[in-house]
Design a protein around this motif. Structure first.
Motif, PDB file in Angstrom:
ATOM      1  N   ALA A  32       0.833  -1.208   0.000  1.00 39.43           N
ATOM      2  CA  ALA A  32       0.000   0.000   0.000  1.00 39.43           C
ATOM      3  C   ALA A  32       0.865   1.255   0.000  1.00 39.43           C
ATOM      4  O   ALA A  32       0.594   2.211  -0.744  1.00 39.43           O
ATOM      5  N   LEU A  33       1.915   1.242   0.805  1.00 38.60           N
ATOM      6  CA  LEU A  33       2.802   2.400   0.865  1.00 38.60           C
ATOM      7  C   LEU A  33       3.530   2.606  -0.453  1.00 38.60           C
ATOM      8  O   LEU A  33       3.708   3.742  -0.917  1.00 38.60           O
ATOM      9  N   GLY A  34       3.942   1.504  -1.078  1.00 41.29           N
ATOM     10  CA  GLY A  34       4.592   1.608  -2.380  1.00 41.29           C
ATOM     11  C   GLY A  34       3.659   2.186  -3.431  1.00 41.29           C
ATOM     12  O   GLY A  34       4.049   3.060  -4.215  1.00 41.29           O
ATOM     13  N   ASN A  35       2.426   1.688  -3.456  1.00 48.02           N
ATOM     14  CA  ASN A  35       1.449   2.211  -4.410  1.00 48.02           C
ATOM     15  C   ASN A  35       1.083   3.656  -4.108  1.00 48.02           C
ATOM     16  O   ASN A  35       0.850   4.462  -5.010  1.00 48.02           O
ATOM     17  N   LEU A  36       1.031   3.988  -2.800  1.00 47.41           N
ATOM     18  CA  LEU A  36       0.683   5.345  -2.404  1.00 47.41           C
ATOM     19  C   LEU A  36       1.757   6.340  -2.855  1.00 47.41           C
ATOM     20  O   LEU A  36       1.442   7.405  -3.399  1.00 47.41           O
ATOM     21  N   THR A  37       3.018   5.994  -2.651  1.00 51.74           N
ATOM     22  CA  THR A  37       4.094   6.892  -3.075  1.00 51.74           C
ATOM     23  C   THR A  37       4.173   6.970  -4.597  1.00 51.74           C
ATOM     24  O   THR A  37       4.405   8.045  -5.158  1.00 51.74           O
ATOM     25  N   ALA A  38       3.959   5.828  -5.279  1.00 48.69           N
ATOM     26  CA  ALA A  38       3.970   5.846  -6.747  1.00 48.69           C
ATOM     27  C   ALA A  38       2.801   6.668  -7.281  1.00 48.69           C
ATOM     28  O   ALA A  38       2.947   7.451  -8.225  1.00 48.69           O
ATOM     29  N   SER A  39       1.615   6.480  -6.664  1.00 45.28           N
ATOM     30  CA  SER A  39       0.442   7.238  -7.082  1.00 45.28           C
ATOM     31  C   SER A  39       0.624   8.723  -6.792  1.00 45.28           C
ATOM     32  O   SER A  39       0.237   9.587  -7.588  1.00 45.28           O
ATOM     33  N   GLY A  40       1.245   9.042  -5.627  1.00 44.38           N
ATOM     34  CA  GLY A  40       1.501  10.437  -5.285  1.00 44.38           C
ATOM     35  C   GLY A  40       2.459  11.086  -6.261  1.00 44.38           C
ATOM     36  O   GLY A  40       2.243  12.229  -6.693  1.00 44.38           O
ATOM     37  N   VAL A  68      11.678   9.031  -6.907  1.00 39.21           N
ATOM     38  CA  VAL A  68      11.411   9.552  -5.563  1.00 39.21           C
ATOM     39  C   VAL A  68      11.007   8.447  -4.585  1.00 39.21           C
ATOM     40  O   VAL A  68      11.554   8.377  -3.460  1.00 39.21           O
ATOM     41  N   PRO A  69      10.058   7.550  -4.908  1.00 41.16           N
ATOM     42  CA  PRO A  69       9.689   6.497  -3.947  1.00 41.16           C
ATOM     43  C   PRO A  69      10.855   5.605  -3.554  1.00 41.16           C
ATOM     44  O   PRO A  69      10.938   5.160  -2.402  1.00 41.16           O
ATOM     45  N   PHE A  70      11.774   5.341  -4.496  1.00 42.99           N
ATOM     46  CA  PHE A  70      12.935   4.510  -4.179  1.00 42.99           C
ATOM     47  C   PHE A  70      13.874   5.225  -3.210  1.00 42.99           C
ATOM     48  O   PHE A  70      14.390   4.622  -2.267  1.00 42.99           O
ATOM     49  N   LEU A  71      14.109   6.494  -3.447  1.00 48.32           N
ATOM     50  CA  LEU A  71      15.024   7.259  -2.594  1.00 48.32           C
ATOM     51  C   LEU A  71      14.457   7.466  -1.189  1.00 48.32           C
ATOM     52  O   LEU A  71      15.190   7.484  -0.208  1.00 48.32           O
ATOM     53  N   LEU A  72      13.131   7.608  -1.097  1.00 46.07           N
ATOM     54  CA  LEU A  72      12.499   7.791   0.215  1.00 46.07           C
ATOM     55  C   LEU A  72      12.631   6.554   1.100  1.00 46.07           C
ATOM     56  O   LEU A  72      12.487   6.647   2.326  1.00 46.07           O
ATOM     57  N   SER A  73      12.910   5.417   0.502  1.00 52.08           N
ATOM     58  CA  SER A  73      12.977   4.172   1.272  1.00 52.08           C
ATOM     59  C   SER A  73      14.068   4.213   2.328  1.00 52.08           C
ATOM     60  O   SER A  73      13.995   3.491   3.332  1.00 52.08           O
ATOM     61  N   VAL A  74      15.098   5.050   2.134  1.00 51.98           N
ATOM     62  CA  VAL A  74      16.185   5.102   3.110  1.00 51.98           C
ATOM     63  C   VAL A  74      15.663   5.549   4.479  1.00 51.98           C
ATOM     64  O   VAL A  74      16.156   5.113   5.529  1.00 51.98           O
ATOM     65  N   LEU A  75      14.647   6.401   4.503  1.00 55.20           N
ATOM     66  CA  LEU A  75      14.054   6.840   5.769  1.00 55.20           C
ATOM     67  C   LEU A  75      13.322   5.689   6.451  1.00 55.20           C
ATOM     68  O   LEU A  75      13.396   5.516   7.675  1.00 55.20           O
ATOM     69  N   LEU A  76      12.596   4.898   5.665  1.00 58.21           N
ATOM     70  CA  LEU A  76      11.853   3.770   6.226  1.00 58.21           C
ATOM     71  C   LEU A  76      12.799   2.699   6.759  1.00 58.21           C
ATOM     72  O   LEU A  76      12.540   2.088   7.798  1.00 58.21           O
ATOM     73  N   VAL A  77      13.898   2.462   6.045  1.00 62.62           N
ATOM     74  CA  VAL A  77      14.867   1.462   6.494  1.00 62.62           C
ATOM     75  C   VAL A  77      15.477   1.878   7.827  1.00 62.62           C
ATOM     76  O   VAL A  77      15.643   1.059   8.736  1.00 62.62           O
ATOM     77  N   GLY A  78      15.812   3.162   7.964  1.00 60.27           N
ATOM     78  CA  GLY A  78      16.351   3.657   9.234  1.00 60.27           C
ATOM     79  C   GLY A  78      15.381   3.432  10.384  1.00 60.27           C
ATOM     80  O   GLY A  78      15.775   3.014  11.477  1.00 60.27           O
ATOM     81  N   LEU A  79      14.082   3.681  10.128  1.00 60.32           N
ATOM     82  CA  LEU A  79      13.059   3.448  11.146  1.00 60.32           C
ATOM     83  C   LEU A  79      12.980   1.972  11.506  1.00 60.32           C
ATOM     84  O   LEU A  79      12.916   1.603  12.686  1.00 60.32           O
ATOM     85  N   GLY A  80      12.981   1.118  10.490  1.00 60.96           N
ATOM     86  CA  GLY A  80      12.890  -0.317  10.732  1.00 60.96           C
ATOM     87  C   GLY A  80      14.061  -0.850  11.538  1.00 60.96           C
ATOM     88  O   GLY A  80      13.889  -1.671  12.448  1.00 60.96           O
ATOM     89  N   LEU A  81      15.282  -0.398  11.214  1.00 64.37           N
ATOM     90  CA  LEU A  81      16.466  -0.848  11.953  1.00 64.37           C
ATOM     91  C   LEU A  81      16.424  -0.385  13.413  1.00 64.37           C
ATOM     92  O   LEU A  81      16.820  -1.117  14.323  1.00 64.37           O
ATOM     93  N   TRP A  82      15.947   0.818  13.629  1.00 67.97           N
ATOM     94  CA  TRP A  82      15.861   1.353  14.990  1.00 67.97           C
ATOM     95  C   TRP A  82      14.882   0.532  15.837  1.00 67.97           C
ATOM     96  O   TRP A  82      15.176   0.179  16.980  1.00 67.97           O
ATOM     97  N   ILE A  83      13.738   0.192  15.263  1.00 67.22           N
ATOM     98  CA  ILE A  83      12.738  -0.589  15.994  1.00 67.22           C
ATOM     99  C   ILE A  83      13.236  -2.002  16.266  1.00 67.22           C
ATOM    100  O   ILE A  83      13.110  -2.529  17.375  1.00 67.22           O
TER     101      ILE A  83
END
Length: 464
Positions: A187-195, A212-227
């Protein structure tokens, strides 16, 4: 033992002296929540990265990286690169599940998430065919293979992080949570692609907006590693490590003693993975071919994925009452029945019917078996080879029909003069194979996950 590991078993002096203190039923609620959050968020990030490629393969990668005189041929080459990652997923499953069964689920999940994040970010920086020629599709495919390698190890670990922390009477619900992570990612992938599609003009989207959606993934990866860094090792793994019962070579142990369960896992995966990628990837290109806009196609899948999330949780909870096999079989029969109506509804040229068709298939029917699949698999193997068993069977099944499903559907459509009937028959065949496989599985809902008597072939549906 880390602070997180210590907290996971520090539930009181009495439990500390009790050998059963590592059982999931004795884990405190706070630790369980951390494990579920780490499983779901990490899974969502990994699948976001992975599915984003599939979305873009259906929208832009053909002309940008695989130009051909025939647009359909270029599209098929782009989808072939999407499917290729599925061939390496079993290798990733073997490599990372060996690590997971030997040194722990948590460490492995940090590795897979890091590899996925770096490769996805790299795709966002990739020059196209017009810039570097043949190196563009080659490098893009190599990064896609790294994604496949990472996901091969991620799914099993993320699943076990949830299931091995679950109380026995809620294992179906807990096992459904990492599966919803995949839907969040989609859903997030489709949402960023649709946006991006809405923000940029078509020329801008094809030029740089898709990045843009590919580059934004670095923020999500940082969040995932922290959790995930705050999550303790699972009770099942800590138990076999404390008892010094880790398998020396998990793959050999799995193939030697649990090969029937691996075959059941592979077969049960057929319908789930083929129907998933028909809905999530092929339906995009098919809808556009029928004349729908790119935004409408993306939104249809996005809405269906969001509907599927609560449905999966409900289905997981129901399976704790009636069992995984019954739930899976009901969903499989519904999907086989719905295969032809799904394509018929899409062909009516109505936006409302298009969205409704995808919601029914992907948002309601698919979760009926998608939600229980992981828990059923985890219950089929003992703890010392559980990571290896579920990963091997799951990834081989995905490699055989999951990745190739959009490519097979595109080929069938071209070969049979745009008729959707052969595609529906393909889904039905996968359904028959999965139903036969499920008949040989053992439903263990309500029982201890780490039974001292591990599942054997005679316990998986055959007679002694």
């Amino acid at each position: 033992m880390s602070n997180a590991d210590t907290a996971a078993v520090s539930t009181g002096p009495a439990l500390a002296a009790d050998p059963s203190a590592t059982k999931a039923d004795l884990i405190d609620a706070s630790t369980r929540r951390k494990a579920l959050l780490g499983s779901a968020v990490g899974s969502a990030v990994e699948w976001y990265d992975y599915f984003l490629y599939g979305t873009m393969a259906g929208l832009v990668f053909g002309p940008l990286f695989f130009p051909a005189a025939d647009p359909v041929s270029g599209q098929m080459m782009a989808l072939a690169s999407f499917a290729l990652a599925f061939l390496i997923r079993p290798i990733g499953g073997i490599v990372f599940s060996h690590i997971g069964d030997r040194i722990g689920r948590k460490k492995t999940l940090v590795m897979t998430l890091s590899i996925m994040g770096l490769s996805t970010f790299g795709i966002g920086l990739m020059p196209t065919y017009d810039s570097i020629g043949i190196w563009a599709p080659v490098l893009l495919t190599l990064l896609r293979l790294l994604q496949g390698l990472a996901l091969g190890g991620e799914w099993g670990g993320g699943l076990l992080m949830a299931v091995e922390y679950s109380p026995k009477k809620r294992r179906g619900l807990y096992g459904a949570i990492p599966q919803t992570g995949a839907l969040f990612g989609l859903a997030l992938g489709n949402l960023t692609a649709s946006g991006a599609d809405a923000i940029f003009t078509n020329e801008q989207f094809m030029s740089y907006g898709w990045r843009v959606p590919f580059l934004l993934s670095v923020l999500l990866v940082g969040l995932g590693l922290w959790i995930r860094s705050a999550v303790a090792e699972t009770p099942s793994f800590k138990k076999i490590r404390l008892e010094n019962k880790t398998a020396r070579v998990p793959l050999i142990e799995t193939l030697k003693h649990h090969w029937p369960a691996v075959l059941v896992t592979i077969g049960a995966k057929f319908l789930e993975t083929s129907s998933f990628f028909i809905f999530a990837t092929f339906s995009l290109t098919y809808a556009i071919k029928l004349g729908f806009s790119r935004g409408v196609a993306l939104n249809a899948v996005l809405i269906a994925a969001l509907v599927a999330i609560p449905v999966m949780l409900v289905v997981g909870a129901i399976s704790d009452r009636i069992g995984r096999r019954k739930m899976y079989a009901a969903g499989a029969i519904c999907m086989m029945t719905y295969a032809i109506p799904f394509f018929w509804m899409m062909n009516q040229q109505s936006t409302t019917l298009l969205i409704l068709a995808v919601i029914i298939g992907f948002g309601i029917i698919w979760p009926m078996y998608g939600a229980v699949l992981g828990t059923l698999f985890a219950e089929s193997y003992p703890a010392d080879v559980r990571y290896t068993g579920v990963s091997l069977g799951y990834q081989i099944g995905a490699a055989i029909v999951g990745g190739p499903a959009p490519l097979i559907a595109t080929w069938l459509l071209k070969e049979y003069d745009d008729s959707y009937i052969p595609i529906a028959i393909f889904i039905m065949i996968c359904g028959v194979i999965s139903l036969i496989s499920i008949a040989f599985s053992r439903d263990r809902h309500g029982q201890e996950l780490d039974d001292p008597r591990p599942p054997t072939w005679n316990q998986c549906g055959t007679k002694s």
